[in-house]
Design an enzyme around this catalytic site. Structure first.
Site, PDB file in Angstrom:
ATOM      1  CG  ASP A 144      -2.271  -0.317   1.019  1.00 49.52           C
ATOM      2  OD1 ASP A 144      -2.704  -0.158  -0.122  1.00 49.52           O
ATOM      3  OD2 ASP A 144      -2.952  -0.730   1.970  1.00 49.52           O
TER       4      ASP A 144
HETATM    5  C1  GLC Z   1      -0.809   3.055   5.912  1.00 50.81           C
HETATM    6  C2  GLC Z   1      -0.056   1.903   6.513  1.00 50.81           C
HETATM    7  C3  GLC Z   1      -0.071   0.700   5.644  1.00 50.81           C
HETATM    8  C4  GLC Z   1      -1.489   0.380   5.326  1.00 50.81           C
HETATM    9  C5  GLC Z   1      -2.201   1.595   4.727  1.00 50.81           C
HETATM   10  C6  GLC Z   1      -3.644   1.263   4.541  1.00 50.81           C
HETATM   11  O1  GLC Z   1      -0.190   3.496   4.773  1.00 50.81           O
HETATM   12  O2  GLC Z   1       1.272   2.257   6.760  1.00 50.81           O
HETATM   13  O3  GLC Z   1       0.531  -0.391   6.284  1.00 50.81           O
HETATM   14  O4  GLC Z   1      -1.530  -0.670   4.436  1.00 50.81           O
HETATM   15  O5  GLC Z   1      -2.098   2.684   5.575  1.00 50.81           O
HETATM   16  O6  GLC Z   1      -4.419   2.314   4.147  1.00 50.81           O
HETATM   17  C1  GLC Z   2      -1.528  -3.530   5.525  1.00 53.62           C
HETATM   18  C2  GLC Z   2      -2.776  -3.538   4.683  1.00 53.62           C
HETATM   19  C3  GLC Z   2      -2.637  -4.463   3.507  1.00 53.62           C
HETATM   20  C4  GLC Z   2      -1.371  -4.174   2.773  1.00 53.62           C
HETATM   21  C5  GLC Z   2      -0.167  -4.204   3.698  1.00 53.62           C
HETATM   22  C6  GLC Z   2       1.105  -3.793   3.013  1.00 53.62           C
HETATM   23  O1  GLC Z   2      -1.411  -4.742   6.181  1.00 53.62           O
HETATM   24  O2  GLC Z   2      -3.887  -3.921   5.440  1.00 53.62           O
HETATM   25  O3  GLC Z   2      -3.735  -4.332   2.660  1.00 53.62           O
HETATM   26  O4  GLC Z   2      -1.233  -5.120   1.772  1.00 53.62           O
HETATM   27  O5  GLC Z   2      -0.379  -3.316   4.764  1.00 53.62           O
HETATM   28  O6  GLC Z   2       1.125  -2.455   2.705  1.00 53.62           O
END
Ligand code: GLC
Ligand code: GLC
Length: 811
Positions: free
Chosen positions: A483
């Site tokens: 993400d």
């Molecule tokens: C933030 C977190 C990330 C997560 C994302 C979801 O960027 O650091 O881990 O997946 O939010 O919206």
């Molecule tokens: C968080 C989010 C997931 C994402 C991951 C890596 O766990 O929930 O959707 O894939 O972060 O960013």
């Protein structure tokens, strides 16, 4: 250092000090009503949706950390204490907290008085039950005051924590006998209230926090308890609470118990009131009649234990490694249920206010849950598919209460569509229920726009096929699984969301990770099509998959590992030409799981590079070197300090991808090493470093660039749970559902050797015993099924459910 121990006979983790490195929590509730409970009785409860239907209040990010809970106070002469230690924190003579499957028990004592506080959410009912039992072990008769205390949330937890100008004026309650009713907003549009009852006569109560706790004191020294009284207060606005006051005379050797019910009650709109302004108490009376006696309490608790025992008997192993057995048989599967229920909504790190159900998160959570309750997995798949857009793209999240896509975050995460294939494929393999493919599912929740689930899968696959960039690799959009790799974002303004700023369709940024997914799930999609009788289409899908493999080996191979992506300027990310972020874990895991380069050496080389560049004693890091400065062209990943979160922490979720990949290549020893490193059960002895619960996976472990290398964060709600279970159950132990039956193909480290497993599968029970006489890692040398030799490691499904005896020799 340990702060407790595993009690495997009872499937419990027993915490022996309240002062754990972080609050160590448990989840009570299986379907609609949930309670988070810490080892000091902190936490809160809600009905279905942690944001909109919260019964009790909790204050996150507080000091001390774990503020607010459902508390019981014992006043025994001058000693005031809680069986869970908090909030008074009186030093106890003894304390333990047993976190079990769906229940938590505190057993404490002070000054010759033993107290047991048992808490659980019964099956099929929307309430939490607490029994407080006291035993006088002293030689004197004791005069005890027992108080309960919960602080009600005014339902919408976000509004409750912000809209004080209104909320301080709207709180309302009713009290009748030993029952407190919280009915804020019931006078207008709500048709539900909370009930808090005790099955004994009370000598007083409070429902105003200011009266009970005091304005200049708090739950740690409540004014009413300090004074040894109750004020029988009725809340008018401000903060409604529920507190019962019981007086108990306890002779030496005598036992006393009482049962508290805290529940959610709903009335039909036409029957909201029994008299003007008076709530209809029928649903509360019903709840009270169900759990008013010790017998009823015991029966309900027993039913819950039986429920869990039965669920966990779907996959149960016996090996020579007790840590492995407890991880596989108890805690990993338990966490899979929790992540299935909660997605990423409510934990001690997720406030319950933010994200609803993540599209990719829920699809992946299902992989570790489907064998437990396939019917619920089926419903979930349909809910998820219903939110897909007509062009195959998907919302990134949807709301559990409305089941509609979440507009605020929108779409454009280009891995999302393919995860739908992943979870449908897992469901079909587990159940063989192909009828799900005919289910009509809406697009964007529009009842007038529907197609079969199979058509939805076609759209998912086609979405990637038709959204390729200059290297014939999939466009990444806002981000893929990572993400925080936001290649089309270019955010310069503090506070902007990295995920939804910038053009999601982005000009050219491409993802090798999505390419790997396309290959892996494209093959699975082709299998599904073949089974559904669409052979020509399957061949077409496989041809496209083949092209994608070529694209990966062409533009996505860096010489020693797979590239991660191409940024919006066409520059590689995760390549030897980069100064930082030269190698990433995700494409190595996904591409090898997809079988890319398996026969030509790239897969093997990629895994060796992971071992060389990314491995640490606590697990495999996301990438290396960590980013030391913010990079506009990469986004959030470079916003974190090195070693944390997506900037080169050990992001646990991707570790099982590597372990699975190692198993696929036949490296049982290495697969198990990777599996073990992030597994909380194996980290129990270093709890002072790891800090999070030794019975639940966490999202990240600080990487080697971090000051706190080895420290876990964000426990419980992580895709790690599901993937770790897939890894150990299907690849290392190798008992893997396929469309045509159960495949048994272990890849074992010598240290595990032989093991046996009971696997319930499509109505039959498979008693499997694997004998590894030669210490080889992989390769089935002989198989018998019910005593008869069997030519394949794929055990066909019997016509009628039966008990099947399978013996496998390895080596
Ligand atoms: C933030 C977190 C990330 C997560 C994302 C979801 O960027 O650091 O881990 O997946 O939010 O919206
Ligand atoms: C968080 C989010 C997931 C994402 C991951 C890596 O766990 O929930 O959707 O894939 O972060 O960013």
């Amino acid at each position: 250092m340990r702060f407790g121990y595993f009690d495997d006979i009872n499937s419990e983790y027993v915490i022996t000090t309240p002062e754990t490195p972080l609050p160590w929590i448990n989840y009570l509730g299986t379907q609609d009503f949930f309670r988070l409970i810490s080892n000091t009785s902190g936490g809160y409860c809600f009905y279905k949706d942690a944001k909109l239907m919260r019964l009790t209040r909790y204050r996150y990010n507080n000091s001390p950390m774990d503020c607010g809970g459902h508390y019981f106070y014992i006043k025994d002469g001058s000693n005031i204490w809680n069986p869970g230690w908090q909030p008074v924190k009186t030093p106890l003579d003894s304390y333990i907290c047993r976190h079990g499957l769906g229940y938590t028990v505190f057993e404490s004592s002070k000054n010759g008085l033993d107290a047991v506080q048992e808490v659980f959410v019964p099956l099929h009912e929307n309430c939490e039950l607490t029994r407080v039992t006291m035993m006088n072990k002293s030689s004197e008769t004791k005069e005890i005051d027992l108080y309960s205390y919960v602080e009600f949330c005014l339902w919408d937890a976000q509004d409750d924590a912000s809209n004080f100008q209104r909320n301080f004026s709207i709180g309302e309650v009713e009290v009748e006998g030993s029952t407190i009713y919280h009915k804020t907003e019931y006078r207008e549009r709500r048709n539900h209230y909370a009930v808090f009852h005790v099955n004994k006569e009370i000598c007083g109560f409070d429902t105003s926090r200011d009266e009970f706790a005091g304005i200049y004191s708090g739950a740690d020294s409540p004014r009413a308890i300090m004074a040894g009284t109750s004020y029988n207060s009725i809340a008018h606005g401000w903060a409604p609470v529920g507190s019962h006051h019981l007086k108990i005379t306890l002779a030496p050797g005598k036992l006393y118990s009482c049962i508290f019910i805290l529940g959610y009650c709903e009335n039909p709109y036409e029957h909201k009131f029994s008299a003007p302004g008076v709530i209809n108490k029928e649903p509360a009376d019903r709840l009270i009649s169900l759990f008013g006696t010790d017998d009823q309490f015991d029966v309900a608790l027993h039913a819950l234990r039986t429920y869990w025992k039965d669920l966990l008997s779907s996959y149960r192993i016996t090996s020579a490694n007790e840590k492995l057995d407890r991880a596989v048989n108890i805690w990993n599967q338990y966490q899979c249920m929790v992540t299935f229920n909660m997605s990423r909504s409510a934990s001690y790190f997720e406030s319950g206010l933010g994200r609803g159900m993540g599209f990719r998160d829920s699809c992946q959570d299902l992989l570790g849950f489907v064998h437990l309750i396939p019917e619920r997995a089926r419903e979930r798949i349909i809910d998820i598919a219903n939110t897909q857009f007509p062009d195959g793209s998907t919302y990134h999240q949807y709301q559990p209460l409305t089941k509609r896509g979440n507009m605020a975050v929108g779409s454009g995460f280009n891995d999302d569509p393919l995860w739908l294939i992943a979870c449908v494929s897992a469901y079909l393999k587990e159940t063989g229920d192909f009828s799900i493919l005919d289910e009509q599912c809406t697009f964007d929740s529009n009842e007038d726009d529907k197609a079969s689930l199979l058509d939805h899968l076609r759209k998912s696959f086609d979405y990637t096929t038709t959204n390729l960039g200059p290297h014939s690799l999939p466009l990444i959009g806002r981000a893929d699984w990572n993400d925080c790799l936001n290649l089309n974002c270019f955010s310069k303004h503090p506070g902007e969301s990295f995920q939804i700023t910038g053009p999601s369709e982005g000009p050219v940024a491409e993802s090798v990770f999505i390419a790997g997914m396309y290959v892996k799930y494209g093959k699975e999609f082709a299998d599904i099509l073949t089974h559904a009788g669409c052979e020509t289409e399957a061949a077409d899908v496989l041809a496209k998959v083949e092209k994608m493999c070529d694209a990966v080996l062409d533009a996505g191979w860096d010489g020693e590992w797979f590239v991660r992506a191409y940024d919006a300027f066409g520059a590689p990310v995760g390549s030897k030409v980069c100064d930082e972020g030269r190698i990433y874990i995700e494409p190595q895991g996904m591409c090898v799981m997809a079988g890319i380069g398996k026969d030509t050496g790239e897969a093997e080389a990629a895994l060796r590079s992971v071992e060389k560049h990314l491995d640490t004693e606590y697990g495999i890091m996301l990438h290396q070197p960590a980013y030391t400065r913010y990079r506009l062209e990469l986004g959030e990943i470079s916003s974190y300090p090195p070693g944390y979160k997506e900037n080169a922490s050990i992001f646990c979720h991707c570790n099982p991808w590597i372990a699975i990949s190692e198993a696929i290549l036949g490296h049982g020893d290495r697969a198990f090493e990777v599996y073990r490193k992030t597994n909380p059960v194996f980290l129990e002895d270093i709890s002072e470093i790891h800090r999070t619960e030794p019975y639940a996976y966490c999202q990240t472990i600080a990487g080697k660039d971090a000051a706190t290398h080895g420290e876990g964060k964000n426990s419980w709600l992580t895709g790690t749970a599901a993937w770790s279970f897939v890894c150990i159950s299907q690849y290392i132990l190798g008992i893997r559902p396929e469309l045509d039956g159960l495949r048994i193909d272990p890849c074992l480290p010598p240290e595990i050797g032989s093991f046996s497993c009971v696997r319930r599968f499509r109505g039959s029970t498979y008693n499997i015993s694997v004998v590894n006489g030669k210490d080889t890692e992989k390769g089935v040398s002989s198989i018998t099924v019910n005593g008869a030799p069997c030519g394949s490691s794929l055990i066909p499904v019997p016509e009628t459910p039966s008990v099947i005896d399978v013996r496998i020799n390895i080596g």
